[in-house]
Design an enzyme around this catalytic site. Structure first.
Site, short mmCIF file in Angstrom:
data_model
loop_
_atom_site.label_atom_id
_atom_site.label_comp_id
_atom_site.label_asym_id
_atom_site.label_seq_id
_atom_site.Cartn_x
_atom_site.Cartn_y
_atom_site.Cartn_z
N HIS A 170 -0.90 21.49 -12.78
CA HIS A 170 -0.21 21.80 -14.03
C HIS A 170 -1.10 22.48 -15.07
O HIS A 170 -0.76 22.51 -16.24
CB HIS A 170 0.40 20.51 -14.62
N CYS A 172 -3.66 33.92 -24.42
CA CYS A 172 -2.78 34.77 -25.23
C CYS A 172 -1.67 35.30 -24.32
O CYS A 172 -1.95 35.87 -23.26
CB CYS A 172 -3.55 35.94 -25.84
N GLN A 199 -2.07 16.14 -11.38
CA GLN A 199 -1.00 16.60 -12.26
C GLN A 199 -1.49 16.62 -13.70
O GLN A 199 -0.80 17.08 -14.58
CB GLN A 199 0.19 15.64 -12.18
N ASN A 200 -2.67 16.04 -13.90
CA ASN A 200 -3.18 15.92 -15.28
C ASN A 200 -3.72 17.24 -15.79
O ASN A 200 -4.21 18.07 -15.03
CB ASN A 200 -4.26 14.84 -15.35
N CYS A 204 -3.49 35.40 -31.58
CA CYS A 204 -4.66 35.92 -30.86
C CYS A 204 -5.44 36.85 -31.80
O CYS A 204 -4.86 37.81 -32.34
CB CYS A 204 -4.17 36.69 -29.63
N GLU A 263 3.12 0.38 -12.08
CA GLU A 263 4.50 -0.04 -11.84
C GLU A 263 4.97 0.47 -10.48
O GLU A 263 4.40 1.44 -9.95
CB GLU A 263 5.40 0.53 -12.93
P1 NAD Z 1 3.89 9.66 -15.61
O1 NAD Z 1 3.58 9.59 -17.08
O2 NAD Z 1 5.24 10.06 -15.18
O3 NAD Z 1 3.57 8.26 -14.91
C1 NAD Z 1 2.39 7.58 -15.12
C2 NAD Z 1 2.39 6.32 -14.28
O4 NAD Z 1 1.09 5.73 -14.45
C3 NAD Z 1 3.41 5.27 -14.68
O5 NAD Z 1 4.24 4.97 -13.56
C4 NAD Z 1 2.58 4.04 -15.09
O6 NAD Z 1 3.08 2.84 -14.55
C5 NAD Z 1 1.25 4.33 -14.44
N1 NAD Z 1 0.10 3.80 -15.17
C6 NAD Z 1 -0.08 3.63 -16.51
N2 NAD Z 1 -1.31 3.16 -16.77
C7 NAD Z 1 -1.92 3.03 -15.57
C8 NAD Z 1 -3.21 2.59 -15.18
N3 NAD Z 1 -4.14 2.22 -16.07
N4 NAD Z 1 -3.51 2.57 -13.84
C9 NAD Z 1 -2.59 2.95 -12.91
N5 NAD Z 1 -1.36 3.36 -13.23
C10 NAD Z 1 -1.04 3.41 -14.55
O7 NAD Z 1 2.79 10.61 -15.04
P2 NAD Z 1 2.82 11.69 -13.90
O8 NAD Z 1 3.39 11.10 -12.66
O9 NAD Z 1 1.44 12.23 -13.88
O10 NAD Z 1 3.82 12.84 -14.36
C11 NAD Z 1 3.98 13.23 -15.71
C12 NAD Z 1 3.61 14.62 -16.10
O11 NAD Z 1 2.97 14.43 -17.34
C13 NAD Z 1 2.62 15.37 -15.27
O12 NAD Z 1 3.18 16.61 -15.10
C14 NAD Z 1 1.35 15.54 -16.16
O13 NAD Z 1 0.97 16.90 -16.20
C15 NAD Z 1 1.77 15.18 -17.53
N6 NAD Z 1 0.86 14.30 -18.30
C16 NAD Z 1 -0.48 14.46 -18.21
C17 NAD Z 1 -1.33 13.64 -18.93
C18 NAD Z 1 -2.81 13.86 -18.80
O14 NAD Z 1 -3.24 14.97 -18.51
N7 NAD Z 1 -3.62 12.81 -18.96
C19 NAD Z 1 -0.82 12.64 -19.75
C20 NAD Z 1 0.59 12.49 -19.83
C21 NAD Z 1 1.41 13.33 -19.08
#
Ligand code: NAD
Length: 248
Positions: free
Chosen positions: A120, A128, A102-103, A152, A220
């Site tokens: 995502h 653009c 999802q990152n 752009c 969590e």
């Molecule tokens: P989320 O932010 O909803 O949840 C993150 C979870 O990670 C939390 O429950 C937390 O307890 C846990 N967490 C925090 N630190 C941790 C660690 N060191 N080890 C293990 N777990 C840990 O994230 P999500 O479920 O990915 O959904 C959120 C949306 O936010 C996604 O759509 C994503 O695209 C986007 N997002 C992406 C990034 C990124 O690309 N790095 C950062 C923030 C949000």
């Protein structure tokens, strides 16, 4: 090793088709804040604005100011952490077939994972909205020095990060492939996701319904913990490092 690390290690050693599903928590140890969870603190910019397509169209400069102040400097210094490297190594060894993420930070690829399904999108790519020309984030940052929001250079259209904002649909092809992977695997590792954002969050259920083992690693509790064969409440990098490297 703790019992949990031992169990995880055994699951990994006895599986032939592993799929990892990762969320923001996997990149927390690389210094990129999560949206939810105790460390998910954003002070100056409101995630409900910089992650919303409606707000992006209403005021694109809000996103681009966030990009300039927070996202770009954050991504420039973020490096993959042991969790990203552990998954890349497991792919290299054979049993891990794909990382569904999802990152949007691109850190799995930087760590060396090659089969990465980015549900995502990727915030390092800029597109653009008028002529579909693509830019790197460095090019977008350059353009920002002259005007916000950046335009752009080819057609003066509005530039947008190549990511799925809330209110937009996921890329169907990538989602279909992710669902296929979830149905095909014999071990599904959900790592660092709060499992609240749909439809991505239903992938663990899909894997479980197809008789895969389900492991949830998150700092969590999540609402899917009760379905999992193994739940580890802890850091993604620490947990994967222990399970993959200790005791060999
Ligand atoms: P989320 O932010 O909803 O949840 C993150 C979870 O990670 C939390 O429950 C937390 O307890 C846990 N967490 C925090 N630190 C941790 C660690 N060191 N080890 C293990 N777990 C840990 O994230 P999500 O479920 O990915 O959904 C959120 C949306 O936010 C996604 O759509 C994503 O695209 C986007 N997002 C992406 C990034 C990124 O690309 N790095 C950062 C923030 C949000």
């Amino acid at each position: 090793m703790s019992d949990n690390s031992n169990t995880l290690k055994n699951y990994i050693n006895n599986s032939s088709y592993i799929v990892a599903f990762t969320g923001a928590g996997v990149s927390a140890d690389s210094g990129i804040p999560t949206y939810r969870g105790a460390d998910g603190v954003w002070q100056k910019y409101d995630p409900s604005k910089f992650t919303s397509i409606d707000y992006f169209y209403k005021d694109p400069s809000y996103y681009w100011n966030f990009f300039k102040d927070v996202r770009y400097p954050g991504l420039k210094q973020a490096q993959p952490n042991p969790a990203h490297y552990a998954l890349a190594e497991l792919e290299g060894k054979g049993p891990l077939k794909s990382v569904i993420t999802q990152n949007i930070d691109g850190l799995h690829r930087l760590a060396g994972s090659s089969n990465v399904l980015e549900l995502h999108g990727n915030t390092r790519r800029i597109v653009c909205l008028k002529c579909s020309e693509k830019y790197t984030m460095d090019e977008a940052f350059e353009l920002l020095q002259n005007q916000i929001p950046p335009k752009c250079p080819v057609c003066q259209g509005l530039l947008k990060p190549d990511v799925v904002l809330f209110g937009e649909s996921l890329p169907l092809e990538v989602l279909n492939e992710a669902q296929e992977e979830a149905r095909r695997c014999d071990l599904f590792l959900s790592i660092g996701s709060s499992l609240v954002v749909q439809p991505a969050a239903s992938l663990p259920d899909m894997a479980k319904d197809s008789h895969s083992k389900l492991v949830i690693i998150n700092k969590e509790p999540t609402s899917s913990d009760f379905k999992a064969d193994l739940v580890i409440h802890g850091s993604a990098s620490e947990t994967l490092r222990k399970a993959l490297y200790l005791g060999d």
